[in-house]
Design a protein around this motif. Structure first.
Motif, short mmCIF file in Angstrom:
data_model
loop_
_atom_site.label_atom_id
_atom_site.label_comp_id
_atom_site.label_asym_id
_atom_site.label_seq_id
_atom_site.Cartn_x
_atom_site.Cartn_y
_atom_site.Cartn_z
N LYS A 62 -4.62 4.88 14.28
CA LYS A 62 -4.96 3.55 14.78
C LYS A 62 -3.81 2.59 14.49
O LYS A 62 -3.15 2.68 13.45
N HIS A 63 -3.58 1.66 15.42
CA HIS A 63 -2.56 0.63 15.19
C HIS A 63 -3.12 -0.40 14.21
O HIS A 63 -4.30 -0.74 14.24
N VAL A 64 -2.25 -0.91 13.33
CA VAL A 64 -2.70 -1.83 12.29
C VAL A 64 -2.41 -3.28 12.62
O VAL A 64 -2.71 -4.17 11.81
N ALA A 124 2.91 3.43 8.82
CA ALA A 124 2.90 4.24 10.03
C ALA A 124 1.61 4.10 10.81
O ALA A 124 1.50 4.62 11.92
N GLY A 125 0.61 3.43 10.26
CA GLY A 125 -0.65 3.26 10.97
C GLY A 125 -1.82 3.36 10.00
O GLY A 125 -1.67 3.24 8.79
N LEU A 169 -4.83 4.01 4.99
CA LEU A 169 -3.52 3.71 5.57
C LEU A 169 -2.66 4.97 5.62
O LEU A 169 -2.73 5.82 4.72
N ILE A 170 -1.86 5.10 6.66
CA ILE A 170 -0.91 6.20 6.79
C ILE A 170 0.48 5.64 6.45
O ILE A 170 0.99 4.77 7.16
N LEU A 171 1.05 6.12 5.35
CA LEU A 171 2.29 5.55 4.83
C LEU A 171 3.39 6.60 4.78
O LEU A 171 3.13 7.80 4.84
#
Length: 507
Positions: free
Chosen positions: A325-327, A338-339, A350-352
């Protein structure tokens, strides 16, 4: 007789209800499996719609090489390999700019003039190769040229002139090469539309990182340079590994994870004593994830730039496929973001990119930099308690109690499950029920006392069977304490504190 008959009928009724419930559960499980299969097929169909052949942009890339060769007076051709590889349309569109810049960079900084190539014993025609392939959960793009390679002396000189390093600083060749990704860095002697503008590879790396990928550099003076770009197959769906530290969870793209290792406390202490992890005979900076993310309860460590880092985390969940998903624009500008995704239980994670965060963080890895900020060689590791009970409720309640007191908790549903987990994790103490399927508590305790690996593990037996014969049998097996259900929490915690102190001191 009437009462006995009524009880027997009630037992039969309960058995019938139980059988009907099991039958309904089996049917629901089959329906759920069918639904998951249909959902996966639909997802795959949608993904196939998004996928395009990489060869569809071949003409555009060949044109970039021809135009750049003409402007620079070079002779070069592009060799495209893996044109049949399918890639997400969104990934390909976002990578076209970085790819074109890397091709121009190969001609401006790599491929020599025809005269210089002939003098060096090469053919007048230079070759730039773009190889695209799928690997595991991602796509790899490799840009290679057979030009002059990396001139580390020129890179060092340029870095000193721009204040990126001190004149007397000592850097390994790999670290020195990474300086070409710094903003404003260039080794070009003339300003042109292709090189020397100070805008280039730093933007390439930033764009690759924004897509959840990474870029690696390798080159030899006089033999050529190779850029390797690792990207996710799709920006919509990707494989992630969920990492946990304390109560915080983050997701990391699976293609960024090279290896997962479970370390015992003594091995972890040795890693901090060396101030790094050894990976293929290479020292990799070691970070504690909580410190890297600057969580309130994390002690600061220390840092330097690296293409690879080691992270100390708590549990690691298996790789899983998630929807990215876009943040939003506010969070998207943060380094390493990263999203985000929503896990199956509804948690937002969160994708980090920890490597990118480490590159810009003020936190230093243990053992690199000022020795005053190193982590101590003896680290305080929370004791590990294994809870073995066939009741899900008892396991969860006990886990919450122990976690609240700062213990690490491992759960097992019976003796067989516990023996399997003991192969990887030797706890500081064990809470053991008696009545369990497959292998009961007495059988497990007997197994523990016959194996030298687990003989010294303290065992607290907790059971509703509190007769003297049960206590005597437990005592004969070397059980440290025997508590009845329901147990007194204060008494249990006091026992654990005493036993784990002795266990860790003996260890």
């Amino acid at each position: 007789q009437e009462l006995t008959r009524m009880m027997a009928e009630s037992v039969n009724d309960v058995a019938t209800v139980h059988q009907n419930a099991l039958r309904g559960l089996d049917e629901a499980s089959r329906d759920l499996a069918l639904q998951m299969q249909l959902t996966r097929e639909l997802q795959q169909d949608l993904m196939r719609i998004r996928m395009v052949r990489f060869g569809s942009v071949a003409d555009r890339l060949h044109r970039v090489v021809r135009q750049a060769s003409g402007e620079l007076g070079r002779q070069a051709r592009l060799v495209l390999e893996g044109g049949e590889t399918e890639i997400d349309r969104g990934v390909l569109e976002r990578m076209m700019g970085p790819l074109e810049h890397m091709l121009r960079n190969a001609l401006a900084h790599g491929i020599e003039s025809p005269e210089d190539r002939l003098a060096a014993g090469k053919s007048a025609m230079g070759v730039v190769t773009l190889d695209v392939r799928q690997d595991g959960h991602g796509v790899i793009m490799i840009v290679t040229d057979d030009g002059r390679g990396l001139d580390l002396s020129r890179i060092r000189t340029g870095a000193i002139e721009r204040g990126l390093m001190a004149p007397d600083a000592v850097m390994a060749d790999r670290e020195l090469a990474q300086l070409i990704f710094m903003p404003g860095f260039t080794t070009a002697t003339q300003v042109s539309t292709l090189a020397g503008r100070g805008v280039g590879l730093d933007v390439v790396r930033a764009e690759v990182a924004a897509m959840g990928g990474r870029i690696e550099l390798d080159g030899t003076l006089g033999q050529g340079t190779r850029f390797t770009v690792h990207l996710p197959v799709s920006l919509a769906v990707t494989q992630v590994v969920v990492l946990t530290v304390g109560s915080t969870r983050i997701a990391v793209a699976a293609n960024l994870v090279e290896q997962i290792m479970a370390l015992r406390p003594d091995a972890l202490a040795q890693a901090y004593a060396r101030h790094a992890m050894l990976l293929r005979d290479e020292a990799v900076p070691l970070y504690f994830l909580g410190s890297l993310l600057e969580l309130p309860d994390a002690a600061p460590l220390a840092q330097r730039q690296s293409q690879s880092i080691a992270l100390q985390v708590d549990p690691v969940a298996p790789s899983q496929e998630v929807v990215v998903k876009h943040v939003g624009p506010q969070l998207a500008r943060l380094t390493g973001m990263a999203g985000a995704t929503v896990l199956g239980n509804g948690d937002i994670v969160l994708i980090l990119d920890p490597v990118q965060i480490a590159a810009t963080s003020r936190v230093k890895p243990a053992g690199l930099g000022d020795t005053a900020s190193f982590a101590p060689t003896r680290i305080d590791v929370a004791p590990t308690i294994m809870v073995v009970d066939d009741s899900v409720t008892v396991r969860k309640v006990t886990q919450r109690l122990l976690a609240r007191e700062g213990y690490q908790v491992v759960l097992a549903r019976d003796g067989i499950d516990a023996l399997g987990q003991l192969q990887d994790t030797v706890p500081d103490a064990m809470l053991l029920d008696i009545e369990m399927p497959r292998m009961d508590g007495f059988e497990l305790a007997a197994q523990l006392r016959t194996d030298p690996r687990w003989r010294s593990v303290p065992v607290i037996m907790i059971s509703s069977r509190t007769a003297d014969k049960h206590r005597e049998q437990a005592q004969a097996l070397g059980v440290s304490a025997f508590l009845g259900k329901p147990y007194d929490e204060t008494e249990l915690l006091e026992l654990l504190r005493s036993l784990t102190r002795r266990s860790q001191a003996a260890g």
